[in-house]
Design a protein around this motif. Structure first.
Motif, short mmCIF file in Angstrom:
data_model
loop_
_atom_site.label_atom_id
_atom_site.label_comp_id
_atom_site.label_asym_id
_atom_site.label_seq_id
_atom_site.Cartn_x
_atom_site.Cartn_y
_atom_site.Cartn_z
N TYR A 49 4.27 17.59 55.23
CA TYR A 49 3.11 18.88 54.78
C TYR A 49 2.73 19.47 54.07
O TYR A 49 1.95 19.71 53.61
CB TYR A 49 1.96 19.00 56.46
N ASN A 75 -3.04 9.46 58.38
CA ASN A 75 -3.85 10.31 57.50
C ASN A 75 -2.86 10.68 56.27
O ASN A 75 -3.30 10.74 54.82
CB ASN A 75 -2.59 12.22 58.17
N ASN A 118 2.72 31.30 54.79
CA ASN A 118 2.02 31.64 55.84
C ASN A 118 1.78 32.56 55.97
O ASN A 118 1.15 32.57 57.00
CB ASN A 118 1.98 29.93 56.48
N GLY A 146 -5.15 16.73 60.47
CA GLY A 146 -3.28 16.93 60.20
C GLY A 146 -3.25 18.19 62.46
O GLY A 146 -2.54 17.65 62.72
N LYS A 147 -4.68 18.14 62.47
CA LYS A 147 -4.47 19.09 63.70
C LYS A 147 -4.43 18.36 64.58
O LYS A 147 -3.66 18.80 65.76
CB LYS A 147 -6.10 20.17 64.10
N LYS A 183 -3.24 16.75 48.76
CA LYS A 183 -2.97 17.91 49.76
C LYS A 183 -3.29 16.52 51.14
O LYS A 183 -4.10 15.09 51.23
CB LYS A 183 -3.65 18.53 49.81
N ASN A 221 -2.30 26.71 58.95
CA ASN A 221 -2.86 25.02 58.88
C ASN A 221 -1.58 24.96 59.30
O ASN A 221 -0.74 24.51 60.08
CB ASN A 221 -3.04 25.23 56.88
N THR A 222 -2.21 23.60 58.61
CA THR A 222 -1.07 22.17 60.12
C THR A 222 0.16 22.50 59.81
O THR A 222 1.48 22.46 60.76
CB THR A 222 -1.45 20.85 59.03
N TRP A 253 -0.70 25.89 47.85
CA TRP A 253 -0.18 27.16 48.96
C TRP A 253 0.03 28.63 49.00
O TRP A 253 0.58 29.46 48.90
CB TRP A 253 1.20 26.59 49.73
N ASN A 292 -5.03 15.99 54.88
CA ASN A 292 -5.95 16.32 55.60
C ASN A 292 -5.87 17.24 56.86
O ASN A 292 -4.91 17.11 57.20
CB ASN A 292 -6.52 15.11 56.22
N GLU A 293 -6.31 17.98 56.55
CA GLU A 293 -6.08 19.61 58.10
C GLU A 293 -6.59 18.42 59.43
O GLU A 293 -6.34 19.40 60.10
CB GLU A 293 -6.39 20.98 57.58
#
Lengths: 528, 100, 199
Positions: A381, A464, A249, A397-398, A391, A322-323, A480, A393-394
């Motif tokens: 995640y 989630n 990332n 996740g946050k 995937k 991202n998470t 990713w 859910n973002e």
């Protein structure tokens, strides 16, 4: 855990909802608190983190990352799982036995553990869990040495594989002495031998009828010979996961790959010669104390090298928040706090004051809860698309990440305050009966409320997790845009053999943002 | 060891039988040595030396460690290192104690 | 895709999976018995001088010497059975394996007589720390013998060795692996014998 926190915040009151399980009129008895404490440690370490970090992630990700069709010994793998299962059942069942569960702490120090009921089940359960870990680690080592894909040389291995490799060695070489110690303690309980029973022991007003000349200190040596490397077994896979996610990332190669690998290996070696820093208060002399406090200070160096390399990796990267990345980023300062607060404990002089206070609890939990646990969440995640083909859910996740981070600190930060004030651990009333604790007791309620909120913060994760299995956004092979080998397999990987193409590795693990390359990432499997 | 021909296996068998003889002799020796009139520490030393020789013979020839691959040698050397750590560091806590 | 290196050696390590696996297992066994030996030395140093030697004199040295020889013999027959397979002599393999099994059984029977003799004289693990560690170490070693006997029996029985007829090399490897384990059990006894009986 929640029940324990309720008890600490509101001792001598009725436990809500679950009161019928406890003592008279729903008020927890001291020995029940002791059971919960001992079993919390045991279950979290031996049934929670080790099986998750080493067993689950290791089993799934390691063969994929080295381009292998499976583990080297699939049947041994199954044996390892079922041994773990039986051990787990024995541990949980011990709550419902007439004797109750073990209540001598997860460390099971004799002679207390020889007298207290419930310990026999704990020991038998441990033998199964140890066997499971041993079988699993043998499998990992063989797999990593033998089944690497062609071209995947040692210095091309992803950091996660290295971390698993080192922790497997720790398990193989450090766990057997605890198994030996468990056998000796079992003999003490069943055959009334006196391995750990000193002469002239008086219990409940009467001399104990044993032959004597045993040594409680021997247990502590054998126990901590495992239990200190065990801490590194808990943290190394977490470091590995964080390394993978950081490289991916930040879109740049991880900083100082070789230093990280050597630091991991040295960490593994050193972890075998630091154990007696848990035993500064057992009356050992200056030679022993100085030796172990020196090694303890030295072992912080490789940990710092790894953490520094991770921080340096962030420099100049184009970071995607991202998470998984959020959890991995949170790991860095949280593990930093956990690690740095350990230094005073490693110095014999400071340890005399801090030993067995809440400070120790705070230190350890910072390493494994916001440290290892956050890394495991990050890993879930991150590899979820590989495992399910969808995937997570973002947004959810946050929603999971931010409250978790805040309340995690709410639970554990005040422990340092209480500990520095001298409040001991393992008090069933949270220290209410001690005058010196009265200034810091109000934190108990704060920590407990934080813990309940932390529990509530996991609800988005659970929703989630299960929702995404069915309705999550579809993911392709490499959602990713990662370089490591596992993303060359279909998502999910095919049942027998993982990959649908022949895997040949051509390059190092993290070739992100290489100048003049076709994309900003070059998978390890791509030909030059 | 897959491409060994018959001759070299028969060579092996001769070695196995020699080692067997040596082990038997050493076993008798160590028992006889225990009746010698020497101090306890000397007796312990002697018994451990003989046991180590026997152990090395078993590991070296029966377990083929003498011609084993480097990976295995490395793993065993590491194990031996930690074995000695486990043996001797706890002992220091007996000799090095704060007496109150 | 099949799991590679079950029969053929990997080029860079020169090993097959099972051989590496069993050696790592034996490494962990070294640490298991290492923990117990460490406990023995620790307790011996903590006990009053002469206490261990005094209790050690209760043990039966001639029987243990016999047992040592029996176990060494079983190690030789084990390695001979492997060599027979290498020479493609399956009948000899079966004879040597049976001899190994027989030796193991003799060892256990002798051990049984040693144990019951102790019990008859009212000597139990709880009698002294030496007796405690004696029974623990030899008991655990005995369990290892029993474990080995189960696998040897399996490899001797027709349903265990039918793989010989389809893939002889794979079967030979299996015998080599159990052999390594068996020699290790022998090796542990080689150290147990002087440590418990002689000094």
């Amino acid at each position: 855990m929640m029940v324990m926190r309720w008890q600490l915040a509101y001792p001598e009151t009725v436990i809500p909802f679950l009161g019928y399980l406890f003592g008279e009129a729903g008020i927890m008895l001291p020995e029940q608190y002791n059971s919960l404490g001992a079993m919390h440690g045991t279950i979290m370490i031996f049934l929670g983190v080790v099986p998750l970090a080493v067993g689950a992630f290791g089993n799934y990700v390691v063969p994929l990352q080295i381009g292998a069709p499976d583990m080297a010994f699939p049947k041994l793998n199954a044996a390892s799982y079922w041994s773990y299962f039986v051990g787990g059942v024995i541990m949980v069942a011990s709550f419902f036995m007439p004797e109750g569960a073990a209540r001598s702490g997860w460390t099971s120090y004799p002679p207390l553990s020889i007298f207290e009921s419930g310990q026999t089940m704990w020991l038998i359960g441990m033998v199964f869990l140890i066997t499971s870990s041993l079988l699993g680690s043998m499998n990992f080592i063989t797999t990593i040495i033998q089944l690497r894909a062609p071209g995947l040389t040692w210095m091309r291995l992803p950091i996660f594989v290295w971390a698993q490799f080192v922790s497997s060695f720790l398990l193989v070489l450090a766990f057997p002495p605890l198994e030996a110690a468990a056998i000796l303690q079992l003999m003490d309980r069943i055959a009334s031998t006196s391995f750990f029973m000193p002469s002239g022991l008086v219990y409940a007003g009467a001399p104990v009828d044993v032959s004597g000349y045993g040594s409680p200190l021997l247990w502590q040596h054998l126990f901590w010979f495992l239990a200190h490397p065990e801490v590194y077994v808990l943290i190394l896979p977490a470091m590995g996961i964080v390394g993978e996610i950081l490289a991916n990332n930040t879109r740049k190669p991880i900083w100082g790959y070789k230093s990280i690998v050597f630091a991991l290996v040295i960490l593994g070696f050193l972890s075998f010669i630091v154990w007696a820093h848990h035993m500064f208060l057992t009356g050992m002399g200056q030679v022993m104390s100085s030796f172990f406090q020196t090694t303890t200070m030295i072992i912080s160096i490789p940990s710092v090298i790894i953490l520094t390399a991770y921080f340096m990796s962030l420099w100049g990267g184009s970071i995607r928040f991202n998470t998984p990345m959020l959890f991995a980023l949170a790991f860095l300062p949280m593990f930093g706090i956990g690690g740095l607060t350990g230094l005073p404990l490693g110095l014999a002089a400071a340890d005399i004051y801090l030993h067995d206070t809440y400070y120790v609890i705070g230190h350890f939990h910072y390493v494994v809860a916001p440290g290892t646990l956050f890394a495991l969440f990050a890993g879930i995640y991150y590899w979820f698309p590989k495992i399910t083909g969808r995937k997570m859910n973002e947004a959810l996740g946050k929603l999971h990440f931010w409250p978790s981070l805040i309340f995690m600190n709410g639970v554990f930060m005040p422990m340092f305050i209480q500990g520095l004030a001298g409040v001991s651990r393992r008090l069933y009333d949270g220290g209410e009966m001690y005058a010196h604790a009265s200034d810091v007791l109000q934190w108990n309620e704060f920590m407990s409320i934080s813990a309940f909120c932390l529990g509530a913060a996991q609800i988005p994760f659970i929703i989630n997790f299960f929702m995404s299995i069915f309705v999550g956004e579809k993911a392709d092979r490499n959602p990713w845009k990662s370089t490591t080998v596992e993303w060359a397999a279909p998502s999910p990987p095919i049942g027998h053999g993982n990959f649908d193409t022949k895997i040949i590795v051509h390059r190092e693990a993290y070739e992100y943002g290489v100048p003049d390359a076709k994309n900003d990432f070059t998978p390890q499997t791509e030909e030059t | 060891m897959s491409d060994h021909d018959t001759v070299s296996i028969q060579e092996h068998i001769r070695v196995y039988l020699t080692v067997f003889g040596a082990l038997a002799v050493l076993t008798v020796t160590t028992v006889l040595a225990s009746y010698l009139d020497i101090s306890t520490s000397e007796a312990i030393f002697l018994a451990l030396v003989i046991a180590s020789v026997k152990g090395s013979l078993v590991a070296g020839y029966f377990m083929h460690l003498i011609s084993e691959k480097a990976t295995i040698t490395w793993i065993l050397m590491m194990t031996a290192l930690f074995f000695f750590v486990l043996m001797f560091l706890p002992l220091m806590s007996i000799t090095d104690q704060v007496n109150i | 895709m099949e799991i590679p290196y079950i029969v053929d050696e990997r080029e860079d390590t020169g090993l097959i999976n099972s051989k590496l696996g069993i050696w790592i297992f034996l490494a962990s066994e070294v640490m298991l018995f290492g923990g117990l030996f460490s406990a023995y030395v620790f307790l011996r140093m903590a006990a009053p001088p002469g206490d261990f030697a005094h209790w050690g004199a209760e043990l039966n040295v001639p029987l243990a010497t016999l047992n040592t020889l029996v176990l060494i013999t079983s190690s030789v027959t084990m390695v001979m059975s492997w060599a027979s397979l290498k020479l493609k002599d399956f009948e000899k393999y079966k004879i040597y394996m049976a001899l190994t099994l027989l030796c193991a059984a003799i060892f256990l029977v002798v051990k049984y007589f040693e144990y019951t003799a102790k019990f008859h004289h009212d000597i139990f693990p709880s009698s002294s720390t030496f007796m405690a560690i004696y029974f623990t170490l030899t008991g655990l070693h005995g369990l290892h013998i029993i474990g080995g006997m189960i696998v040897i029996t399996y490899l001797w029985m027709p349903f265990g060795n039918k793989i010989w007829h389809t893939n002889p090399e794979h079967f030979t490897n299996r015998v080599e692996v159990i052999g390594l384990y068996w020699h290790f059990v022998d090796l542990v006894w080689i150290f147990l014998f002087p440590v418990l009986y002689l000094i």
